[in-house]
Design a protein around this motif. Structure first.
Motif, PDB file in Angstrom:
ATOM      1  N   ALA A 186       0.586  -1.220  -0.235  1.00 34.14           N
ATOM      2  CA  ALA A 186       0.067  -0.404  -0.050  1.00 34.14           C
ATOM      3  C   ALA A 186       0.833   1.256   0.017  1.00 34.14           C
ATOM      4  O   ALA A 186       0.640   2.112   0.344  1.00 34.14           O
ATOM      5  N   GLY A 187       2.090   1.389   0.589  1.00 34.33           N
ATOM      6  CA  GLY A 187       3.076   2.050  -0.315  1.00 34.33           C
ATOM      7  C   GLY A 187       3.203   2.778   1.095  1.00 34.33           C
ATOM      8  O   GLY A 187       4.944   4.038   0.672  1.00 34.33           O
ATOM      9  N   THR A 188       3.438   1.705   2.629  1.00 33.62           N
ATOM     10  CA  THR A 188       3.914   2.201   3.499  1.00 33.62           C
ATOM     11  C   THR A 188       5.133   1.221   3.655  1.00 33.62           C
ATOM     12  O   THR A 188       5.252   0.329   3.760  1.00 33.62           O
ATOM     13  N   TYR A 189       6.575   2.555   4.542  1.00 27.31           N
ATOM     14  CA  TYR A 189       7.624   1.987   4.257  1.00 27.31           C
ATOM     15  C   TYR A 189       7.881   0.953   3.095  1.00 27.31           C
ATOM     16  O   TYR A 189       8.954   0.075   2.935  1.00 27.31           O
ATOM     17  N   ALA A 190       7.399   1.187   1.863  1.00 26.00           N
ATOM     18  CA  ALA A 190       7.774   0.963   0.595  1.00 26.00           C
ATOM     19  C   ALA A 190       9.551   1.074   0.446  1.00 26.00           C
ATOM     20  O   ALA A 190       9.704   0.268  -0.366  1.00 26.00           O
ATOM     21  N   ASP A 191      10.165   2.062   0.813  1.00 27.56           N
ATOM     22  CA  ASP A 191      11.658   2.587   0.403  1.00 27.56           C
ATOM     23  C   ASP A 191      12.132   1.352   1.700  1.00 27.56           C
ATOM     24  O   ASP A 191      13.316   1.548   2.093  1.00 27.56           O
ATOM     25  N   LYS A 192      11.133   0.596   2.656  1.00 24.72           N
ATOM     26  CA  LYS A 192      12.068   0.511   3.863  1.00 24.72           C
ATOM     27  C   LYS A 192      12.338  -1.046   4.198  1.00 24.72           C
ATOM     28  O   LYS A 192      12.025  -2.268   3.049  1.00 24.72           O
TER      29      LYS A 192
END
Length: 542
Positions: A124-130
């Protein structure tokens, strides 16, 4: 098969080429000539935590939901990566703290609740870069806790629930009836009916199992090694590393649970004979003691690294306090040369390489520590090969953030607006000799008499360079096989109750009777005493 709204740390970019500065040479007053060395590798420091708990661990507060821990780690405190590492025990709650009808093995809880929730958030895009992955903390038979991660899946490594379930069946006392019957049948066909969950030899079999099944895609870290008397001897560390040096390559020397009244949760009686069971500036004795256990291991040339973690279970609940949230107080900085979002394979490679450092209270958030000869340079975890008599230039460059996460009062949301300031940095050196032979007297020796602080640097020794780093250079002459490591603090060399001749003193219990006052006293204690430790750079004679 065999069975043997707070400060968010910036992502600091390291330029592809940085000149070695020789402006503060400190070697008996000698001035060093410039050296030409290879450029420093391009990449960035990524901050994270290998040891965290959520409500799926039975000893964690019910309020410590997965969503809460992730929010604290990534939104509030700006980590780049984190392992969720609940206890490998029966779990009676889901990821939201909801009760389960029947307790289940943790590996099943990870598969059913933990990983699906993380995947849903990232989709859903939450913490997608983590980078978020699942590991576990194992109660090692006859010892203490080991943090383990298992990965599979080719170039895009992911946590292996298949491996977790098999490990939990083989190396714990879980009732076989709690697992899928098809899996149990397959495991019995593979291993027979014997399980390995009681003896020291069983512990070694587990390490062999990791090596046999996940030789390049697993890690096993010794957590809070001296918290309980008799948990480990140096013989144990040597055996673990001998069996699987690619897996057993780190010790959690800078321990979590820093909000405990006994710093780090090191609760042994405060008696002289329990000196090795204390934390020193929040750091386990085996790492804090110059010339102690860690130095004995490094003195054999072993690539065994130090790291830190939060060991978060809860911060303050009712009349009790335990540990800070991930990224709030303790951070591991691992160098990542890959571009974009860090991947599990990149992190595992970085951890294994030793190019990392650990800090409390954001004392520093970037460190360039390297040794250079006239034609080569090596950084943390590396080995510089030189001829006897060659000049070696040691470069130390570090940065500190504008402020850390110190709140006053604790947990009030009111920033104390304190900028962490390094008082001094110790350059520590030790000799490297032959590796001890199993069964010999040397295999039980937990000291390295050659280890010493060769130079203590203060603000009089460093300058600010063009990149905003505090920069020091020190020249020495190669004469033997050695390693160099760093230790830094915000404390002066002689601070009553905290340091003596630059060495950290044993942390004392904070026993204020009133709960609120005690929580604030603990927090003040911790932010008053900040430390960072680097991993070593080795020098060998060619």
């Amino acid at each position: 098969m065999s069975l043997a709204s707070h400060f968010r740390p910036r992502q600091l970019l390291i330029p592809t080429a940085i000149a070695v500065l020789l402006s503060a040479v400190a070697c008996g007053g000698d001035q060093a000539a410039a050296v030409v060395v290879p450029p420093i590798q391009s990449g960035r420091w990524i901050a994270g935590d290998l040891h965290t708990h959520t409500t799926q661990s039975p000893d964690t507060d019910i309020s410590q939901t997965l969503d809460k821990v992730l929010g604290k780690a990534f939104t509030t405190y700006g980590l780049d990566w984190m392992a969720v590492s609940n206890h490998l025990r029966l779990s009676s709650r889901d990821e939201k703290g909801g009760p389960l009808p029947t307790p289940i093995p943790l590996s099943l809880g990870v598969e059913r609740y933990e990983i699906p929730r993380v995947q849903a958030l990232q989709a859903a895009g939450t913490y997608a870069d983590k980078l978020i992955f699942s590991g576990f903390e194992w109660d090692m038979p006859t010892h203490d806790h080991i943090g383990i991660g298992l990965f599979e899946g080719g170039d895009k490594l992911a946590s292996s629930t298949k491996g977790m379930k098999e490990f939990e069946y083989l190396f714990t006392t879980r009732d076989a009836a709690l697992f899928d019957a098809v899996d149990v049948a397959a495991w019995k066909a593979k291993y027979g009916t014997t399980r390995y969950n009681a003896t020291a030899d069983d512990a070694l079999k587990a390490i062999s199992w990791l090596k046999d099944n996940y030789p390049d895609t697993s890690y096993a870290v010794v957590n809070h090694p001296s918290r309980n008397k008799g948990s480990y001897t140096i013989d144990d560390f040597r055996r673990f590393n001998d069996i699987a040096p690619n897996i057993m390559f780190a010790i959690e020397g800078m321990v979590g649970n820093q909000m405990e009244p006994d710093r780090g949760g090191y609760t042994a009686a405060y008696t002289p004979e329990n000196t090795p069971l204390r934390a020193y500036g929040g750091v386990d004795y085996i790492v804090a003691k110059v010339g102690g256990t860690w130095d004995a291991l490094l003195g054999e040339g072993r690539r065994i690294w130090n790291l830190t973690d939060s060991d978060t279970h809860f911060k303050i609940v009712g009349g009790s306090s335990s540990g800070y949230f991930p990224g709030e107080y303790a951070k591991n900085y691992v160098f990542n040369s890959a571009q974009g979002k860090p991947a599990a394979r990149d992190l595992l490679q970085g951890l294994r390489s030793g190019k990392m450092f650990s800090a409390y209270g954001d004392l520093i958030n970037a460190l360039d520590f390297n040794l250079a000869s006239k034609d080569d340079r090596k950084e943390m975890g590396g080995e510089l090969k030189v001829a006897s008599g060659d000049k070696v230039t040691i470069t130390i460059r570090f940065k500190s953030p504008a402020r850390n996460n110190y709140e006053k009062p604790v947990d009030s949301g009111a920033a104390a607006n304190v900028k962490p300031v390094v008082d001094h940095v110790d350059l520590i050196v030790g000799d490297v000799n032959a590796r001890a032979t199993p069964g010999s007297a040397a295999y039980s020796v937990a000291t390295n008499a050659s280890t010493r602080v060769v130079k203590r640097f203060t603000s009089a020794d460093w300058k600010v360079d063009a990149d905003g780093y505090f920069s020091i250079s020190y020249e020495t002459t190669a004469s033997k096989n050695q390693y160099y490591r760093l230790r830094g603090t915000n404390l002066g060399a002689d601070v009553a109750g905290l340091t003596q001749d630059g060495e950290p003193l044993a942390d004392q219990r904070t026993g204020t009777t009133d709960n609120t006052a005690r929580f604030n006293d603990i927090n003040d204690r911790n932010y008053r005493s900040l430390w960072f430790y680097s991993n070593p750079v080795f020098v060998s004679q060619r």
